[in-house]
Design a protein around this motif. Structure first.
Motif, PDB file in Angstrom:
ATOM      1  N   HIS A  44       0.772  -1.429  -0.043  1.00  0.00           N
ATOM      2  CA  HIS A  44      -0.043  -0.080  -0.164  1.00  0.00           C
ATOM      3  C   HIS A  44       0.810   1.210  -0.020  1.00  0.00           C
ATOM      4  CE1 HIS A  44      -3.066   2.959   1.083  1.00  0.00           C
ATOM      5  NE2 HIS A  44      -2.373   3.259   2.271  1.00  0.00           N
ATOM      6  N   ILE A  45       1.864   1.279   0.825  1.00  0.00           N
ATOM      7  CA  ILE A  45       2.752   2.608   0.891  1.00  0.00           C
ATOM      8  C   ILE A  45       3.556   2.622  -0.350  1.00  0.00           C
ATOM      9  CG2 ILE A  45       4.835   3.427   1.953  1.00  0.00           C
ATOM     10  CD1 ILE A  45       2.412   3.816   3.707  1.00  0.00           C
ATOM     11  N   VAL A  46       3.989   1.657  -1.036  1.00  0.00           N
ATOM     12  CA  VAL A  46       4.649   1.684  -2.402  1.00  0.00           C
ATOM     13  C   VAL A  46       3.488   2.042  -3.562  1.00  0.00           C
ATOM     14  CG1 VAL A  46       5.466   0.330  -4.213  1.00  0.00           C
ATOM     15  CG2 VAL A  46       6.418   0.007  -1.992  1.00  0.00           C
ATOM     16  N   ASP A  47       2.449   1.691  -3.203  1.00  0.00           N
ATOM     17  CA  ASP A  47       1.348   2.201  -4.209  1.00  0.00           C
ATOM     18  C   ASP A  47       1.170   3.807  -4.040  1.00  0.00           C
ATOM     19  OD1 ASP A  47       1.027  -0.429  -5.484  1.00  0.00           O
ATOM     20  OD2 ASP A  47      -0.662  -0.942  -4.395  1.00  0.00           O
ATOM     21  N   MET A  48       0.974   4.051  -2.875  1.00  0.00           N
ATOM     22  CA  MET A  48       0.673   5.453  -2.586  1.00  0.00           C
ATOM     23  C   MET A  48       1.847   6.271  -3.064  1.00  0.00           C
ATOM     24  SD  MET A  48      -2.434   5.476  -1.625  1.00  0.00           S
ATOM     25  CE  MET A  48      -2.431   7.213  -1.262  1.00  0.00           C
ATOM     26  N   HIS A  49       3.012   6.083  -3.071  1.00  0.00           N
ATOM     27  CA  HIS A  49       4.104   6.737  -3.634  1.00  0.00           C
ATOM     28  C   HIS A  49       3.907   6.811  -5.130  1.00  0.00           C
ATOM     29  CE1 HIS A  49       6.325   5.893   0.243  1.00  0.00           C
ATOM     30  NE2 HIS A  49       7.235   6.996  -0.287  1.00  0.00           N
ATOM     31  N   GLY A  50       3.421   5.612  -5.781  1.00  0.00           N
ATOM     32  CA  GLY A  50       2.952   5.783  -7.250  1.00  0.00           C
ATOM     33  C   GLY A  50       1.965   6.968  -7.396  1.00  0.00           C
ATOM     34  N   ALA A  51       1.078   7.084  -6.462  1.00  0.00           N
ATOM     35  CA  ALA A  51      -0.157   7.996  -6.682  1.00  0.00           C
ATOM     36  C   ALA A  51       0.321   9.320  -6.502  1.00  0.00           C
ATOM     37  CB  ALA A  51      -1.173   7.712  -5.703  1.00  0.00           C
ATOM     38  N   MET A  52       1.602   9.672  -5.875  1.00  0.00           N
ATOM     39  CA  MET A  52       1.921  10.903  -5.812  1.00  0.00           C
ATOM     40  C   MET A  52       2.715  11.308  -7.147  1.00  0.00           C
ATOM     41  SD  MET A  52       0.986  11.999  -2.761  1.00  0.00           S
ATOM     42  CE  MET A  52      -0.306  10.842  -3.026  1.00  0.00           C
ATOM     43  N   LEU A  53       3.084  10.377  -7.946  1.00  0.00           N
ATOM     44  CA  LEU A  53       3.621  10.533  -9.179  1.00  0.00           C
ATOM     45  C   LEU A  53       2.660  10.915 -10.479  1.00  0.00           C
ATOM     46  CD1 LEU A  53       6.462   7.775  -8.946  1.00  0.00           C
ATOM     47  CD2 LEU A  53       6.606  10.230  -8.335  1.00  0.00           C
ATOM     48  N   ARG A  54       1.515  10.303 -10.216  1.00  0.00           N
ATOM     49  CA  ARG A  54       0.657  10.273 -11.348  1.00  0.00           C
ATOM     50  C   ARG A  54       0.366  11.670 -11.950  1.00  0.00           C
ATOM     51  NH1 ARG A  54      -2.241   6.058  -8.546  1.00  0.00           N
ATOM     52  NH2 ARG A  54      -1.040   4.081  -9.020  1.00  0.00           N
ATOM     53  N   PRO A  55      -0.031  12.799 -11.029  1.00  0.00           N
ATOM     54  CA  PRO A  55      -0.350  14.058 -11.601  1.00  0.00           C
ATOM     55  C   PRO A  55       0.958  14.548 -12.321  1.00  0.00           C
ATOM     56  CG  PRO A  55      -0.777  14.053  -9.422  1.00  0.00           C
ATOM     57  CD  PRO A  55      -0.128  12.628  -9.598  1.00  0.00           C
ATOM     58  N   PHE A  56       2.403  13.976 -12.582  1.00  0.00           N
ATOM     59  CA  PHE A  56       3.112  14.514 -13.451  1.00  0.00           C
ATOM     60  C   PHE A  56       3.411  13.391 -14.499  1.00  0.00           C
ATOM     61  CE2 PHE A  56       4.210  15.967  -9.018  1.00  0.00           C
ATOM     62  CZ  PHE A  56       4.398  17.308  -9.263  1.00  0.00           C
ATOM     63  N   GLY A  57       2.539  12.575 -14.689  1.00  0.00           N
ATOM     64  CA  GLY A  57       2.620  11.488 -15.918  1.00  0.00           C
ATOM     65  C   GLY A  57       3.541  10.574 -15.507  1.00  0.00           C
ATOM     66  N   ARG A  58       4.217  10.312 -14.331  1.00  0.00           N
ATOM     67  CA  ARG A  58       5.254   9.482 -14.228  1.00  0.00           C
ATOM     68  C   ARG A  58       4.790   8.343 -13.415  1.00  0.00           C
ATOM     69  NH1 ARG A  58       9.824  13.259 -11.475  1.00  0.00           N
ATOM     70  NH2 ARG A  58      10.202  14.626 -13.187  1.00  0.00           N
ATOM     71  N   ASP A  59       5.440   7.250 -13.542  1.00  0.00           N
ATOM     72  CA  ASP A  59       5.164   5.702 -12.753  1.00  0.00           C
ATOM     73  C   ASP A  59       6.090   5.577 -11.990  1.00  0.00           C
ATOM     74  OD1 ASP A  59       2.374   5.357 -13.987  1.00  0.00           O
ATOM     75  OD2 ASP A  59       3.752   4.568 -15.870  1.00  0.00           O
ATOM     76  N   LEU A  60       6.271   4.554 -11.158  1.00  0.00           N
ATOM     77  CA  LEU A  60       7.174   4.197 -10.078  1.00  0.00           C
ATOM     78  C   LEU A  60       8.279   3.662 -11.054  1.00  0.00           C
ATOM     79  CD1 LEU A  60       5.308   2.230  -7.324  1.00  0.00           C
ATOM     80  CD2 LEU A  60       6.487   4.362  -7.211  1.00  0.00           C
ATOM     81  N   SER A  61       9.600   3.945 -10.774  1.00  0.00           N
ATOM     82  CA  SER A  61      10.792   3.214 -11.385  1.00  0.00           C
ATOM     83  C   SER A  61      10.578   1.817 -11.424  1.00  0.00           C
ATOM     84  CB  SER A  61      12.135   3.863 -10.763  1.00  0.00           C
ATOM     85  OG  SER A  61      12.198   5.174 -10.882  1.00  0.00           O
ATOM     86  N   SER A  62      11.246   1.232 -12.513  1.00  0.00           N
ATOM     87  CA  SER A  62      11.422  -0.210 -12.577  1.00  0.00           C
ATOM     88  C   SER A  62      12.255  -0.753 -11.331  1.00  0.00           C
ATOM     89  CB  SER A  62      12.093  -0.752 -13.788  1.00  0.00           C
ATOM     90  OG  SER A  62      11.358  -0.543 -14.957  1.00  0.00           O
ATOM     91  N   ALA A  63      11.673  -1.573 -10.422  1.00  0.00           N
ATOM     92  CA  ALA A  63      12.342  -2.124  -9.397  1.00  0.00           C
ATOM     93  C   ALA A  63      11.801  -3.464  -8.955  1.00  0.00           C
ATOM     94  CB  ALA A  63      11.993  -1.323  -8.296  1.00  0.00           C
ATOM     95  N   SER A  64      12.253  -4.174  -8.031  1.00  0.00           N
ATOM     96  CA  SER A  64      11.731  -5.420  -7.680  1.00  0.00           C
ATOM     97  C   SER A  64      10.180  -5.086  -7.230  1.00  0.00           C
ATOM     98  CB  SER A  64      12.699  -6.069  -6.425  1.00  0.00           C
ATOM     99  OG  SER A  64      13.880  -6.150  -6.697  1.00  0.00           O
ATOM    100  N   SER A  65       9.469  -6.213  -7.281  1.00  0.00           N
ATOM    101  CA  SER A  65       7.924  -5.977  -6.916  1.00  0.00           C
ATOM    102  C   SER A  65       8.087  -6.135  -5.237  1.00  0.00           C
ATOM    103  CB  SER A  65       6.955  -7.075  -7.390  1.00  0.00           C
ATOM    104  OG  SER A  65       7.552  -8.395  -6.766  1.00  0.00           O
ATOM    105  N   VAL A  66       7.098  -5.757  -4.689  1.00  0.00           N
ATOM    106  CA  VAL A  66       6.816  -5.810  -3.169  1.00  0.00           C
ATOM    107  C   VAL A  66       6.884  -7.213  -2.846  1.00  0.00           C
ATOM    108  CG1 VAL A  66       5.224  -5.398  -1.262  1.00  0.00           C
ATOM    109  CG2 VAL A  66       5.595  -3.734  -2.777  1.00  0.00           C
TER     110      VAL A  66
END
Length: 192
Positions: A44-66
């Motif tokens: 959930h915390i990782v997903d919420m970090h992703g939500a903070m990026l969406r207004p900038f048209g960004r996604d989370l960087s490629s990384a290992s999955s949770v």
């Protein structure tokens, strides 16, 4: 750095420390969040970090999955959000949120940064770690927690499957402030 970025870093360091301390066999442990395991709390915390990026048209960087590496996934998500907080133009960019128009740094501060404090307690409680929330954080969150709008407790009000706060858990008025805060945030301070 500014106060919001500094507060984010302190909160993220504390949450990351709890993630790092989870033993391999504990990821499936139930948490104080209904139907979530310890791994789900980090997800959930990782997903919420992703939500903070969406207004900038960004996604989370490629990384290992949770699922593969919770700590690695958190660290990558954290770096993505810190890149916004350390960029004065991005940090000051205004965006529409469910609670009105705010700057990106305010949105991060009010949502994912604050989320790490309470979900840090959830993760600690799920995995047998010290679940003491910094008393300064408790005092900072207490005034707003006393007036959580009912819409914030309504499942799905901010989108399908989104539950911001569960129903208030009644806690004795003479309980420690941390317990009373947790109750207002929909947690049972006695969860084991």
């Amino acid at each position: 750095m500014n106060a919001i970025a500094d507060r984010y870093r302190i909160r993220a360091d504390a949450f990351e420390g709890k993630v790092a301390a989870v033993r391999p066999g504990q990821w499936g442990n139930g948490s104080p969040c209904d139907e979530w395991t310890a791994r789900d709390v980090v997800g959930h915390i990782v997903d919420m970090h992703g939500a903070m990026l969406r207004p900038f048209g960004r996604d989370l960087s490629s990384a290992s999955s949770v699922e593969e590496d919770p700590l690695g996934a958190l660290r990558a998500a954290r770096a993505d959000v810190e890149a916004i907080l350390t960029d004065p133009v991005l940090a000051a960019t205004e965006q529409e949120t469910p609670m009105g128009k705010v700057t990106a740094e305010q949105h991060i501060d009010q949502v994912v940064s604050a989320d790490m404090v309470i979900h840090g307690w959830d993760l600690a409680r799920a995995t047998g770690q010290d679940d003491t929330i910094d008393p300064g954080e408790v005092a900072r969150m207490w005034p707003e927690a006393q007036s959580i709008p009912e819409v914030m407790r309504t499942p799905g009000a901010f989108g399908p499957g989104i539950v911001v706060f569960g129903p208030e858990v009644k806690v004795p008025e003479d309980a420690p402030l941390q317990d009373r805060l947790l109750g207002l945030m929909g947690r049972d301070p006695q969860f084991h």
